[in-house]
Design a protein around this motif. Structure first.
Motif, PDB file in Angstrom:
ATOM      1  N   HIS A 187       0.803  -1.222   0.000  1.00  0.00           N
ATOM      2  CA  HIS A 187       0.000   0.000   0.000  1.00  0.00           C
ATOM      3  C   HIS A 187       0.836   1.273   0.000  1.00  0.00           C
ATOM      4  O   HIS A 187       0.281   2.370  -0.009  1.00  0.00           O
ATOM      5  CB  HIS A 187      -0.934   0.010   1.214  1.00  0.00           C
ATOM      6  CG  HIS A 187      -1.897  -1.141   1.240  1.00  0.00           C
ATOM      7  ND1 HIS A 187      -3.035  -1.186   0.470  1.00  0.00           N
ATOM      8  CD2 HIS A 187      -1.874  -2.312   1.933  1.00  0.00           C
ATOM      9  CE1 HIS A 187      -3.686  -2.323   0.695  1.00  0.00           C
ATOM     10  NE2 HIS A 187      -2.998  -3.025   1.578  1.00  0.00           N
ATOM     11  N   GLY A 188       2.150   1.135   0.048  1.00  0.00           N
ATOM     12  CA  GLY A 188       3.004   2.310  -0.052  1.00  0.00           C
ATOM     13  C   GLY A 188       3.205   3.081   1.231  1.00  0.00           C
ATOM     14  O   GLY A 188       3.663   4.226   1.197  1.00  0.00           O
ATOM     15  N   GLY A 189       2.869   2.519   2.377  1.00  0.00           N
ATOM     16  CA  GLY A 189       3.081   3.225   3.642  1.00  0.00           C
ATOM     17  C   GLY A 189       2.239   2.643   4.751  1.00  0.00           C
ATOM     18  O   GLY A 189       1.576   1.606   4.585  1.00  0.00           O
ATOM     19  N   ASN A 190       2.266   3.312   5.904  1.00  0.00           N
ATOM     20  CA  ASN A 190       1.465   2.878   7.039  1.00  0.00           C
ATOM     21  C   ASN A 190      -0.007   3.201   6.813  1.00  0.00           C
ATOM     22  O   ASN A 190      -0.373   3.878   5.850  1.00  0.00           O
ATOM     23  CB  ASN A 190       1.963   3.545   8.326  1.00  0.00           C
ATOM     24  CG  ASN A 190       3.321   3.023   8.749  1.00  0.00           C
ATOM     25  OD1 ASN A 190       3.621   1.846   8.593  1.00  0.00           O
ATOM     26  ND2 ASN A 190       4.162   3.900   9.284  1.00  0.00           N
ATOM     27  N   ARG A 191      -0.842   2.740   7.725  1.00  0.00           N
ATOM     28  CA  ARG A 191      -2.283   2.947   7.577  1.00  0.00           C
ATOM     29  C   ARG A 191      -2.745   4.125   8.422  1.00  0.00           C
ATOM     30  O   ARG A 191      -2.397   4.236   9.599  1.00  0.00           O
ATOM     31  CB  ARG A 191      -3.026   1.684   7.990  1.00  0.00           C
ATOM     32  CG  ARG A 191      -4.515   1.863   8.196  1.00  0.00           C
ATOM     33  CD  ARG A 191      -5.298   0.677   7.717  1.00  0.00           C
ATOM     34  NE  ARG A 191      -5.351   0.631   6.253  1.00  0.00           N
ATOM     35  CZ  ARG A 191      -6.011  -0.312   5.567  1.00  0.00           C
ATOM     36  NH1 ARG A 191      -6.625  -1.280   6.196  1.00  0.00           N
ATOM     37  NH2 ARG A 191      -6.024  -0.295   4.256  1.00  0.00           N
ATOM     38  N   VAL A 192      -3.527   5.000   7.811  1.00  0.00           N
ATOM     39  CA  VAL A 192      -4.122   6.135   8.522  1.00  0.00           C
ATOM     40  C   VAL A 192      -5.403   5.652   9.198  1.00  0.00           C
ATOM     41  O   VAL A 192      -6.282   5.078   8.549  1.00  0.00           O
ATOM     42  CB  VAL A 192      -4.419   7.297   7.559  1.00  0.00           C
ATOM     43  CG1 VAL A 192      -5.038   8.463   8.317  1.00  0.00           C
ATOM     44  CG2 VAL A 192      -3.145   7.732   6.849  1.00  0.00           C
ATOM     45  N   VAL A 193      -5.489   5.889  10.505  1.00  0.00           N
ATOM     46  CA  VAL A 193      -6.602   5.374  11.302  1.00  0.00           C
ATOM     47  C   VAL A 193      -7.227   6.518  12.089  1.00  0.00           C
ATOM     48  O   VAL A 193      -6.518   7.362  12.653  1.00  0.00           O
ATOM     49  CB  VAL A 193      -6.119   4.274  12.273  1.00  0.00           C
ATOM     50  CG1 VAL A 193      -7.258   3.783  13.157  1.00  0.00           C
ATOM     51  CG2 VAL A 193      -5.522   3.106  11.494  1.00  0.00           C
TER      52      VAL A 193
END
Length: 288
Positions: A187-193
């Motif tokens: 996904h190209g990076g961490n997850r925004v939560v």
């Protein structure tokens, strides 16, 4: 020319008549005490205590065998904090099937923090959102700031302070959470939560030791659809030397293990295994 002694009038080459000093008796050496056995005894005692703690964890026997000592201590600390806030006698009975069914209906995962931002509970469906299991998240640290991206820690701290000063007031903050390497590559990076929750007093009068932050963590960027997930190869294939060193592997290994092909070629397959599984894998390897 010969030199004579002034005492005995004999040549100095002969035995001297000068009084000789008595040889000092060698001092008694201190007995050598080895601490090796004591250190081993302490290590054995610590290992026995950790194994006893691991046996008390409410997880399957297979999961217990795969736990390292670090993960064991992290899970034990999590359970102790949870037992302090939610005593077993006060918790409502709920079957595991009902809990799993309810979690599958949530748009995110549940998070419970203590008054000092320590992790108390993380629901098992966190793996569907972040790609990391509860144990893997606990390896990052024991506070909520350890599982967040460092750039938003100050803002999150302000929000939690505001919620703690006014129990019952709902606060929301958005931050990136740490994810697995495979997730970041995909996904190209961490997850925004988005974290939405409030502090709740579990007993009266309220105190920091009886106050918990209950929150629902919902991913803002939606997970890939089934069609997108199906586009990835279901398996990866690899070729090895007799000692299980990679000589080739398909590119789809990145999706499954998080490693690029170039990183694995020349590396031993055993280096990817959990240390506790190495003996069993070696035995099966020899049998082949």
């Amino acid at each position: 020319m010969t030199i004579f002694c002034s005492h005995c009038h004999r040549p100095l080459q002969a035995q001297s008549c000068l009084p000789t000093r008595a040889k000092q008796a060698p001092s008694a050496s201190r007995p050598f005490r080895s601490t090796k056995s004591a250190s081993k005894a302490r290590r054995d005692q610590i290992n026995a205590e950790l194994q006893a703690l691991r046996s008390l964890l409410p997880i399957s026997a297979q999961e217990k065998e795969r736990l390292s000592y670090l993960h064991t201590m992290a899970l034990v600390c999590l359970r102790l904090r949870g037992a302090q806030l939610f005593p077993p006698g006060l918790a409502p009975p709920a079957g595991p099937a009902l809990g799993t069914e309810l979690l599958s209906l949530l748009p995110g995962f549940l998070l419970v923090l203590s008054a000092d931002s320590k992790l108390v509970y993380i629901s098992e469906n966190v793996a569907q959102v972040l790609g990391l299991s509860v144990v893997e998240l606990l390896a990052q640290g024991d506070t909520v700031f350890d599982i967040l991206d460092g750039r938003g820690g100050e803002e999150v701290h302000k929000k939690l302070l505001l919620a703690r000063e006014e129990p019952g007031r709902e606060v929301t903050f958005v931050s990136e959470m740490r994810t697995s390497k495979a997730f970041r590559l995909q996904h190209g990076g961490n997850r925004v939560v988005a974290v939405c929750g409030r502090f709740v007093a579990l007993s009266w009068p309220p105190s920091p030791s009886s106050t918990a932050f209950l929150a629902l963590c919902t991913p803002i960027v939606q997970s890939p659809t089934e069609g997108e997930a199906a586009s990835q190869d279901d398996i990866f294939q690899s070729m090895h030397l007799l000692d299980m060193t990679f000589i080739d592997v398909t590119e789809s290994v990145t999706y499954h293990l998080g490693y690029h092909r170039e990183e694995l070629v020349g590396q031993s397959w055993y280096s990817l295994l959990h240390p506790e599984d190495a003996d069993l894998a070696a035995a099966q390897h020899r049998a082949v």
